[in-house]
Scaffold this active site. Structure first.
Site, PDB file in Angstrom:
ATOM      1  CB  CYS A  95      -0.927  -0.008   1.209  1.00 42.84           C
ATOM      2  SG  CYS A  95      -2.034   1.419   1.272  1.00 42.84           S
ATOM      3  CB  CYS A 139      -6.162  -0.157   5.523  1.00 43.03           C
ATOM      4  SG  CYS A 139      -5.470  -0.851   4.009  1.00 43.03           S
TER       5      CYS A 139
END
Length: 361
Positions: free
Chosen positions: A100, A196
Site C-alpha cells: 500500500c 486497512c
C-alpha cells in the site's frame, strides 16, 4: 516564507493532522488529501472511512487549508488486494501495508499530488529522510516504539526525493501534545490497527468471502493427527490462538504453535512449546528485493534485520546475493520466520531495503 506546495495525506488521525499543522507553521502552501482506498462493505460497524474523512475535514478547517478527497480503490484492488489474495491462496502471509505504501501512498498519491502542482508530498509516518550528496536515505523514526520504516522499505530514490515526514523526529506523546495545544479535535483519537481494508471485521469472515475454504488435518511433526484446521490460509507460522487442539493423553500441557504448512497435502503442522526448535530458523531466503539506494548492500557485512514490525534488530549478514534473491544468516536463531512477510535490512538507523521471505532453515 517557504511557498513550496506540499500535499499532505490526511487520514483523519492525529499523526497526519500534526504533520499538516507543522508544515503550515513552516510556511508551506499546504493541501490536504484524503485517500479512500477501499469500497466494499464500508459500513460503520467495520470501517470508519466516513468518520475519518469528517475528522480530516475538521482539522483542515482549523488549519485553514483545502482538503480534497480522492478514490484510489481501483488502484488498490489491482496493485495491492489482488496480490494479497494470491499470497494467501499460496499459503503465505502477506503484509499489504508494505505494498500500500509503495504502490498507493507513494505512487498513486504522489502522481496525483504532482498533477496538482505539488513540489512535495507528506505523510504522518514515523520515519525520516536524509539527503547526502544527492542520495536519499530512509531513516528510522526517532520514536523507536512507533518507527514505521519497516513498512516503507520499498520506496525508491524518486519517491523519497519528493517526500517529507514532518513528525519523524518526534515521539508519539509529543505529537499528541502538539495536537492538544492547537485544539485539534483528534488529539486523543486511537491509533488505527489491523489491515486497512478489513478494519475491525473478523479476519476469517473477511477472507472466507474471497477464497474457497479447504479444511484438513492438523499433524504433529511425527505424523500424529491432533485436530482439524479450517483452511491453511487462516494460519500463520508461530500462531497459537484458534487452533482448537485439546489436551493429548499422556502429552505435554504446553501450548500448541503452528510450525508449518504443506500445501500439497493440505496438512497444518504444529508443535508444543514456544521455544520448540521447529519454530527457530538460523537463515532465510528472500525474493522480490528492493534496495532504496538502487544498489544492493555488501555481502558478508554485518547488518541488522527485522522479520516483523517492532521486532528488535537482529544482527545478520547477507551470505548469498543474486539479482532478485538473497540468503540472510542470523547471529542468533529467529523465532517464527514467516513466508510472505518482509525482511528489512538496516545499517544502524538507515533502512537499506529488503525483500519478501520465501523460505527458511
Amino acid at each position: 516564507m517557504n511557498k513550496s506546495r506540499v500535499v499532505v495525506g490526511m487520514s483523519g488521525g492525529v499523526d497526519s493532522s500534526v504533520a499538516a499543522l507543522l508544515l503550515k507553521q513552516q510556511g508551506y502552501d499546504v493541501i490536504g488529501l484524503f485517500m479512500k482506498n477501499w469500497e466494499d462493505d464500508d459500513t460503520d460497524e467495520y470501517c470508519s472511512s466516513r468518520k475519518d474523512f469528517l475528522d480530516a475535514a475538521s482539522v483542515a478547517d482549523i488549519l485553514d487549508i483545502p482538503l480534497e478527497a480522492v478514490n484510489f480503490s481501483a488502484e488498490y484492488r489491482e496493485r495491492v488486494f489482488s496480490l494479497f489474495l494470491a499470497e494467501y491462496q499460496a499459503g503465505r502471509t502477506p503484509n499489504p501495508d508494505v505494498l500500500c505504501n509503495s504502490e498507493i501512498k507513494f505512487k498513486a498519491f504522489l502522481d496525483h499530488a504532482l498533477a496538482l502542482g505539488a513540489d512535495w508530498i507528506a505523510t504522518g509516518h514515523y520515519a525520516q529522510v536524509h539527503e547526502i550528496n544527492g542520495q536519499f536515505q530512509l531513516l528510522k523514526g526517532e520514536d523507536g516504539n512507533k518507527d514505521q520504516s519497516y513498512f516503507l522499505y520499498r520506496l525508491n530514490q524518486q519517491q523519497l526525493s519528493r517526500t517529507i515526514f514532518p513528525i519523524g523526529h518526534l515521539y508519539k506523546r509529543e505529537v499528541r501534545k502538539i495536537a492538544h495545544k492547537h485544539g485539534l479535535p483528534n488529539s486523543t483519537k486511537k491509533d488505527s490497527t489491523g489491515i486497512c481494508f478489513i478494519g475491525e471485521r473478523p479476519f476469517r469472515e473477511f477472507l472466507n468471502r474471497y477464497l474457497p475454504v479447504d479444511p484438513g488435518e492438523i499433524h504433529t511433526l511425527d505424523g500424529q493427527i491432533v485436530g482439524e484446521h479450517q483452511g491453511l490460509m487462516y494460519y500463520t507460522i508461530g500462531q497459537r490462538q484458534g487452533l482448537g487442539i485439546g489436551g493429548i493423553r499422556e502429552g505435554s500441557e504446553q501450548p500448541w504453535f503452528v510450525s508449518g504448512k504443506d500445501m500439497q497435502t493440505n496438512v497444518l503442522y504444529v508443535v508444543q512449546g514456544h521455544d520448540h526448535p521447529a519454530l527457530l530458523r538460523s537463515s532465510l531466503t528472500a525474493a522480490d528485493l528492493s534496495w532504496i539506494s538502487g544498489a544492493p548492500p555488501h555481502q558478508s557485512w554485518v547488518y541488522a534485520a527485522k522479520i516483523r514490525y517492532r521486532q528488535t534488530d537482529a544482527p545478520c549478514a547477507i551470505i548469498r546475493l543474486e539479482h532478485d534473491s538473497c540468503q540472510i544468516g542470523f547471529a542468533a536463531p529467529q523465532w517464527g520466520v514467516t513466508p510472505g512477510q518482509s525482511v528489512v535490512i538496516y545499517e544502524s538507523k538507515v533502512c537499506l531495503g529488503g525483500g519478501i521471505i520465501t523460505d527458511s532453515v
